[in-house]
Design a protein around this motif. Structure first.
Motif, short mmCIF file in Angstrom:
data_model
loop_
_atom_site.label_atom_id
_atom_site.label_comp_id
_atom_site.label_asym_id
_atom_site.label_seq_id
_atom_site.Cartn_x
_atom_site.Cartn_y
_atom_site.Cartn_z
N VAL A 64 -5.89 -4.55 22.52
CA VAL A 64 -7.19 -4.22 21.92
C VAL A 64 -7.83 -5.44 21.26
N LEU A 65 -6.99 -6.40 20.84
CA LEU A 65 -7.41 -7.69 20.28
C LEU A 65 -8.05 -7.58 18.90
N THR A 66 -7.75 -6.54 18.20
CA THR A 66 -8.20 -6.40 16.82
C THR A 66 -7.19 -5.55 16.06
N MET A 67 -7.16 -5.73 14.74
CA MET A 67 -6.25 -4.94 13.91
C MET A 67 -6.94 -4.65 12.60
N ASN A 68 -7.03 -3.37 12.24
CA ASN A 68 -7.70 -2.98 11.00
C ASN A 68 -6.94 -1.81 10.38
N PRO A 69 -7.25 -1.45 9.13
CA PRO A 69 -6.47 -0.40 8.43
C PRO A 69 -6.54 0.97 9.09
N LYS A 70 -7.51 1.21 9.98
CA LYS A 70 -7.65 2.52 10.62
C LYS A 70 -7.08 2.55 12.03
N ALA A 71 -6.42 1.48 12.42
CA ALA A 71 -5.92 1.40 13.81
C ALA A 71 -4.93 2.51 14.11
N PHE A 72 -4.00 2.77 13.20
CA PHE A 72 -2.98 3.80 13.42
C PHE A 72 -3.10 4.87 12.34
N SER A 73 -4.30 5.40 12.22
CA SER A 73 -4.60 6.40 11.20
C SER A 73 -3.98 7.75 11.56
N LEU A 74 -4.26 8.75 10.72
CA LEU A 74 -3.72 10.09 10.98
C LEU A 74 -4.27 10.67 12.28
N VAL A 75 -5.48 10.28 12.67
CA VAL A 75 -6.03 10.75 13.95
C VAL A 75 -5.15 10.28 15.10
N TYR A 76 -4.78 9.00 15.07
CA TYR A 76 -3.89 8.46 16.10
C TYR A 76 -2.54 9.16 16.06
N VAL A 77 -2.02 9.39 14.85
CA VAL A 77 -0.72 10.06 14.70
C VAL A 77 -0.76 11.46 15.30
N PHE A 78 -1.81 12.22 15.01
CA PHE A 78 -1.90 13.58 15.53
C PHE A 78 -2.09 13.59 17.05
N GLN A 79 -2.76 12.59 17.58
CA GLN A 79 -2.88 12.49 19.04
C GLN A 79 -1.51 12.30 19.68
N LEU A 80 -0.68 11.45 19.05
CA LEU A 80 0.67 11.24 19.58
C LEU A 80 1.49 12.52 19.53
N VAL A 81 1.38 13.24 18.41
CA VAL A 81 2.10 14.51 18.28
C VAL A 81 1.63 15.50 19.34
N ALA A 82 0.32 15.53 19.60
CA ALA A 82 -0.21 16.43 20.63
C ALA A 82 0.33 16.06 22.01
N MET A 83 0.46 14.77 22.28
CA MET A 83 1.02 14.33 23.56
C MET A 83 2.43 14.85 23.74
N LEU A 84 3.23 14.74 22.65
CA LEU A 84 4.61 15.22 22.72
C LEU A 84 4.64 16.74 22.90
N ALA A 85 3.76 17.43 22.19
CA ALA A 85 3.76 18.89 22.27
C ALA A 85 3.35 19.37 23.65
N ILE A 86 2.37 18.71 24.24
CA ILE A 86 1.90 19.13 25.57
C ILE A 86 2.95 18.84 26.64
N GLY A 87 3.52 17.64 26.61
CA GLY A 87 4.52 17.31 27.63
C GLY A 87 5.86 17.97 27.37
N GLY A 88 6.22 18.06 26.10
CA GLY A 88 7.53 18.65 25.75
C GLY A 88 8.42 17.61 25.12
N ILE A 89 8.89 17.88 23.89
CA ILE A 89 9.74 16.94 23.19
C ILE A 89 11.19 17.09 23.64
N GLY A 90 12.00 16.10 23.29
CA GLY A 90 13.42 16.18 23.63
C GLY A 90 13.73 15.86 25.07
N THR A 91 12.78 15.30 25.79
CA THR A 91 13.00 14.83 27.15
C THR A 91 12.31 13.48 27.31
N ILE A 92 12.63 12.78 28.39
CA ILE A 92 11.91 11.53 28.68
C ILE A 92 10.62 11.83 29.44
N SER A 93 10.69 12.80 30.34
CA SER A 93 9.52 13.12 31.17
C SER A 93 8.38 13.71 30.34
#
Length: 338
Positions: A235-264
């Motif tokens: 991305v070539l930039t870094m700021n205090p909002k780069a890994f905010s709660l929005v990003y965190v919840f998006q990651l959690v949603a990715m895990l929930a949709i695909g399924g946790i506890g697996t690699i796939s």
């Protein structure tokens, strides 16, 4: 050469050809999207170590990723830029390390940060631990905004060297997938899974629960730290909002949709949300369909993704993979163990 080895080699060759074609014919936005997919998969697999295999629902990985992101940025920025913008100790201002070393240091600092920040929260359980881990993101964000001499505050750091390319991203992703597979099938991995099922029973069976939980945080943080460093150099930039709660919840949603506890699961969930979000983005800018003009609706993509998450949680509570791996579905074990 057995069938399994042939399949793995064939898959790697096919992936290499696809990546070569993508790197040759894709440019700009689309090439960056392909690389971003791999980087996000790396982060999702790191989070999956703690939130999936160990079943410790932590939201604090955004804070440790912030540490890794700023570390790799400061270590690779040109000294002239740091002298003009930041107020660093002279040795840190003059230093400029190679990209691989910056990745390694970023991962190690993420591990140190996770142990320091999350270890005290181990005294808490359930929703109290989740809230405490979420607070770490807020604390780290505020620190990044106020430590202007190191982070440049809200203005963020720019002119970060563009080191992340398709080969770095997918090469590291393959290493993470292989390492995760070996970890899960090791004694340590089975101990983590035992902790995730029943912590007290695992302790009775001789699993060192506290030590294993700390190690799972350390491993997960190292992987997410590497992912954060790759993200910054893409991305070539870094700021205090780069890994905010929005990003965190998006990651959690990715895990929930695909399924946790697996690699796939994390890989599939990341692909759906990353590509789906980008493909649907034009819809929220307004469009015309069969003579009907649809006005711009800001945030429409997030709403659609939230609806998708709710639907999957209703019909597939364990995610699309439902605790299975893609390769076990494509090549199911023969009956009678033959």
């Amino acid at each position: 050469m057995n069938k399994k080895t042939t399949t793995i080699l064939g898959s790697l060759i096919l992936l290499g050809i696809l990546l070569l074609l993508a790197n040759t014919f894709l440019r700009g936005y689309y090439l960056r999207l392909v690389i971003l997919l791999a980087v996000t998969c790396i982060v999702a697999l790191g989070v999956n170590i703690t939130n999936g295999y160990t079943n410790i629902f932590s939201l604090g990985f955004g804070g440790t990723m912030m540490v890794a992101g700023y570390a790799t940025a400061i270590l690779t920025l040109p000294p002239a830029y740091k002298k003009a913008v930041l107020h660093l100790p002279l040795w840190l201002e003059q230093i400029q390390v190679a990209f691989p070393l910056a990745l390694l240091i970023a991962g190690i600092l993420a591990v140190i940060a996770s142990v320091i920040l999350l270890l005290p929260a181990f005294r808490l359980e359930g929703q109290y631990f989740i809230l405490a881990s979420m607070g770490i993101n807020i604390v780290m964000g505020n620190l990044a905004e106020n430590l202007r001499g190191i982070t440049h505050g809200d203005m963020g750091l720019r002119n970060i060297p563009a080191f992340t390319n398709i080969w770095w991203a997918y090469g590291i992703l393959l290493v993470v997938i292989y390492a995760t597979h070996r970890l899960v099938n090791s004694r340590f991995g089975r101990g983590l899974i035992a902790i995730s099922k029943d912590q007290e029973l695992a302790s009775v069976m001789g699993v060192p629960v506290v030590r294993y939980k700390i190690m799972s945080f350390a491993i997960g943080s190292f992987i997410t730290g590497i992912g954060a460093a790759l993200w910054v150099h893409l991305v070539l930039t870094m700021n205090p909002k780069a890994f905010s709660l929005v990003y965190v919840f998006q990651l959690v949603a990715m895990l929930a949709i695909g399924g946790i506890g697996t690699i796939s699961g994390p890989l599939i969930g990341t692909a759906i949300l990353t590509i789906g979000t980008e493909l649907l983005a034009p819809l929220q800018e307004g469009f015309t369909c069969m003579g009907l003009s649809i006005p711009p609706v800001f945030g429409l993509v997030n709403v659609l993704m939230a609806v998708l998450l709710v639907i999957i949680m209703i019909f597939k509570p364990r995610g699309l993979m439902n605790g299975r791996e893609v390769w076990s579905i494509l090549n199911p074990p023969k009956k009678g163990g033959q």
